[in-house]
Every structure is written in structure tokens, then in C-alpha cells.
Design an enzyme around this catalytic site. Sequence first.
Site, PDB file in Angstrom:
ATOM      1  N   ASP A 133     -96.538 100.542  68.094  1.00  0.00           N
ATOM      2  CA  ASP A 133     -96.057  99.239  67.631  1.00  0.00           C
ATOM      3  C   ASP A 133     -95.224  98.546  68.696  1.00  0.00           C
ATOM      4  O   ASP A 133     -94.674  99.186  69.579  1.00  0.00           O
ATOM      5  CB  ASP A 133     -95.152  99.436  66.408  1.00  0.00           C
ATOM      6  CG  ASP A 133     -95.898  99.190  65.112  1.00  0.00           C
ATOM      7  OD1 ASP A 133     -97.081  98.839  65.181  1.00  0.00           O
ATOM      8  OD2 ASP A 133     -95.282  99.344  64.051  1.00  0.00           O
ATOM      9  N   LYS A 155     -99.796  94.102  70.400  1.00  0.00           N
ATOM     10  CA  LYS A 155    -100.386  92.857  70.870  1.00  0.00           C
ATOM     11  C   LYS A 155    -101.748  93.123  71.496  1.00  0.00           C
ATOM     12  O   LYS A 155    -102.027  94.209  71.985  1.00  0.00           O
ATOM     13  CB  LYS A 155     -99.472  92.138  71.862  1.00  0.00           C
ATOM     14  CG  LYS A 155     -98.952  92.977  73.006  1.00  0.00           C
ATOM     15  CD  LYS A 155     -98.257  92.092  73.995  1.00  0.00           C
ATOM     16  CE  LYS A 155     -96.876  92.480  74.448  1.00  0.00           C
ATOM     17  NZ  LYS A 155     -96.573  93.799  74.838  1.00  0.00           N
ATOM     18  N   MET A 266     -85.627  90.854  60.331  1.00  0.00           N
ATOM     19  CA  MET A 266     -86.625  89.770  60.378  1.00  0.00           C
ATOM     20  C   MET A 266     -86.035  88.476  59.832  1.00  0.00           C
ATOM     21  O   MET A 266     -86.722  87.716  59.138  1.00  0.00           O
ATOM     22  CB  MET A 266     -87.876  90.151  59.552  1.00  0.00           C
ATOM     23  CG  MET A 266     -88.571  91.390  60.052  1.00  0.00           C
ATOM     24  SD  MET A 266     -89.995  91.843  59.061  1.00  0.00           S
ATOM     25  CE  MET A 266     -89.206  92.711  57.706  1.00  0.00           C
TER      26      MET A 266
HETATM   27  N1  SAH Z   1     -89.065  99.889  60.506  1.00  0.00           N
HETATM   28  C1  SAH Z   1     -88.140  99.142  61.341  1.00  0.00           C
HETATM   29  C2  SAH Z   1     -88.045  97.700  60.927  1.00  0.00           C
HETATM   30  C3  SAH Z   1     -89.339  96.927  61.018  1.00  0.00           C
HETATM   31  S1  SAH Z   1     -89.136  95.223  60.668  1.00  0.00           S
HETATM   32  C4  SAH Z   1     -86.778  99.831  61.317  1.00  0.00           C
HETATM   33  O1  SAH Z   1     -86.528 100.721  60.497  1.00  0.00           O
HETATM   34  O2  SAH Z   1     -85.964  99.489  62.179  1.00  0.00           O
HETATM   35  C5  SAH Z   1     -88.821  94.553  62.258  1.00  0.00           C
HETATM   36  C6  SAH Z   1     -87.412  94.049  62.339  1.00  0.00           C
HETATM   37  O3  SAH Z   1     -86.529  95.108  62.648  1.00  0.00           O
HETATM   38  C7  SAH Z   1     -87.162  93.038  63.427  1.00  0.00           C
HETATM   39  O4  SAH Z   1     -87.547  91.739  63.072  1.00  0.00           O
HETATM   40  C8  SAH Z   1     -85.664  93.151  63.595  1.00  0.00           C
HETATM   41  O5  SAH Z   1     -84.987  92.479  62.549  1.00  0.00           O
HETATM   42  C9  SAH Z   1     -85.453  94.623  63.400  1.00  0.00           C
HETATM   43  N2  SAH Z   1     -85.399  95.344  64.678  1.00  0.00           N
HETATM   44  C10 SAH Z   1     -86.141  96.408  65.020  1.00  0.00           C
HETATM   45  N3  SAH Z   1     -85.798  96.858  66.242  1.00  0.00           N
HETATM   46  C11 SAH Z   1     -84.797  96.058  66.676  1.00  0.00           C
HETATM   47  C12 SAH Z   1     -84.008  96.023  67.856  1.00  0.00           C
HETATM   48  N4  SAH Z   1     -84.167  96.898  68.833  1.00  0.00           N
HETATM   49  N5  SAH Z   1     -83.053  95.056  67.951  1.00  0.00           N
HETATM   50  C13 SAH Z   1     -82.869  94.168  66.974  1.00  0.00           C
HETATM   51  N6  SAH Z   1     -83.594  94.157  65.845  1.00  0.00           N
HETATM   52  C14 SAH Z   1     -84.530  95.096  65.679  1.00  0.00           C
END
Ligand code: SAH
Length: 353
Positions: A133, A155, A266
Site C-alpha cells: 500500500d 499507484k 483522512m
Molecule cells: N490503517 C491505517 C489507516 C488507513 S487510512 C492505520 O491504522 O494507520 C489512511 C489515513 O491514515 C491517512 O489519510 C492519514 O489520516 C492516516 N495516516 C496513515 N499514515 C500516516 C502518516 N505516516 N502520517 C500521517 N497520517 C497518516
Amino acid sequence: MQLDLDLAGRTVLVVGGAASARLAVARFVQAGAAVSITATDAGCRSVERPKHLAGWRDVVDGMDLVVLVDADAEEERMIRAVAGRRTWILSEAPASAEPIGTVTLIGGGPGDDGLLTLAARDALARADIIYVDRLAPQQRLREFAPGAEIVDVGKTPGHHAIPQHEIERRMVASALEGRTVARLKGGDPYVFGRGGEEVAACRAAGVPVTVIPGVTSAIAVPAAAGIPVTYREVSRMFTVVSGHAPLDDAQLAHLAGLGGTIVVLMGVSNLPHLTAGLARFGMPADMPLAIIERGTQLSQRTTVTTVSDATEVSTRLRVSSPAVIVVGEVVRLMHHGEEADRISRDVIALAGE
Ligand code: SAH
């Protein structure tokens, strides 16, 4: 013949071995039936495979459906002899004996490979093919999985993400070819990660699937910015919300009334709607709000503002995704510890302080 029956709660006995009957078992379990099988290690209730008529009478008794996968002629004769009028019997071809691969969903953490778990490293090392991902840690993937084919599904050449169902289809197809498939996801697979859907797709196809939990960005990204999501006497709860679609009034009212930390994933594009909504339902205008972009990455940036100023500030600073938004008093406790030196972080402090 295609028969659509509602099998939820129905009792189904599958007569077959764990391998040959795996597709049948997966399908009936998926349909919500209470499945028993004449084999062990098939992921459902196992019963002894009887040798005599009396034994078959006991196991068939009370079944709504008996599925014959590899019953021989003599077994079939006995089953038909003992089955009552209410028990349906159908035959199904055995699944091919080809070795089937596996899928492991791996929670990869928020992006820093130091936050991969040992279990994640082990699973990567074993994989033949890895579907990665966009937000998963990628820097040292080659080193962690030297032999694996790495497929970036975050992507395509045109920079469009591959649709979810297509990712699921490819994962399952690779496993059915007998490959050891790893699916490396950002954060934790079950936190807004569509991990549940990917597990369901594997199970529906009879592919064994396991899930390795990951460090979720919901907690780790605030932590990387020095913000504790809970703190004694400041906040004793945190609520993790998807900002992908705007919240409705009832949800905003509940959130504003909880009095704990709110963590939004998000949420960048709906930030104006969120903050206006929280304010409308009584959240103080000066409630601190932090936006942490690209948490745990070298380019991590933390912006600290308030509920009332967040829209203007985030527009001016061109805040962009991926970002975690934290709303609550805990933002005031943000500490700039030694780990600040490790990541060249850029902190934009509360206006006026
Ligand atoms: N399963 C993931 C979340 C997926 S949704 C988890 O548990 O972290 C994707 C969202 O996660 C992004 O839009 C953002 O809000 C957040 N996110 C994931 N990695 C991030 C990072 N390194 N820095 C900031 N936000 C992050």
C-alpha cells in the site's frame, strides 16, 4: 444448476478431507451456516468419519444439508439410508489437490520501518509476492524480503490507485497459484484499512489468511509529534474517526459532547466541515487542534492551532494528506523530546503563543 438458499444458521455436514473440501467449507461458513466436517484442521467443527451405518446415523441426525465431496459409493449409500426427509444431500467435486498458497495481511505501521513488528518482518521474509500500500513502509522492503516480487498497488503508472476489488482479486489469484502472499498495509490492517474486506475475499475463495496487527497511525502519529492521546486528568478517552465522508449532526453532537481526545484520519479535505460542526455543537472555539502531516517521516510537520482557526491556518500552510488531526486538551501537552532530533520536525505553534 444455481440454487439460492438462505443458509444462515443451518446445519451443514461436509463429507470430505480438509484439503478437498476447503472450497465447500469456505462457502458454507461464509453463508453463515453451522458447518461440521469429517476432517480436522479445516477451520470448523470436526466430527469423526463413521465406518458403520449407526455412526452415520449419529452424525447426519439433525443436519439440514449434507455435502458429499469425496464420499465413496458405500458411504453415500449409508448416508442416504440414514438421512431423514428434512435433510438435503448434494454432491460437490473435490477442490484440486494443488497446494494452495496463503495470504498474510501485515500491519506495517505509519511509515517508519522501525515501527514494523517482528512478526511483520518474519512474514515479509517468507513472502513470494508482496502487495504494498501507499502508506506502508517501503524504504527497506527489498532488504527485508530479498526474494519476493514487490507489487506497488498504491499507484499505477498513471498515479491512480488500483481499485480495491482488483487488489483482492490479484491477492487471491496469487495464493491460488500456490504463492505465499503478503499484503503490506499502512498502520493496522483493521483501522480504516479495508482489512476486513480482504480477509473476507480470501475466505470466500478458500484461501487461508492471517492478520498481523500493526502500529496504527491513529496513536503513533500523535506520539511521534509528542502528543499523548490520553493523559491522567486531562483526557481519559480517545475516539478515532474517519473524516473521509462528512460526519452528520448526531455524530458531531456526540463527539463534541464526549470531552475526550478526538483523532481524525483522512480528515484534511473535510476539516472545515468538522471544525464548524464541532463548534456548532458546543466545542470551545479555543480548543487546541494539531495536524500532523507525514508522521514518522523525515518531512513530518506538526501544525498547532485551534478549532476556530484550523480552516484558515491549514489553507494558508497548504496542509495535505496523509495527516492525522488531533482535537483536544492533550494537544497542549505536546512535548518536544529528544526524538525531535531524529526527525527534522517542523512545528508551527499555536498562533499568538
Ligand atoms: N490503517 C491505517 C489507516 C488507513 S487510512 C492505520 O491504522 O494507520 C489512511 C489515513 O491514515 C491517512 O489519510 C492519514 O489520516 C492516516 N495516516 C496513515 N499514515 C500516516 C502518516 N505516516 N502520517 C500521517 N497520517 C497518516
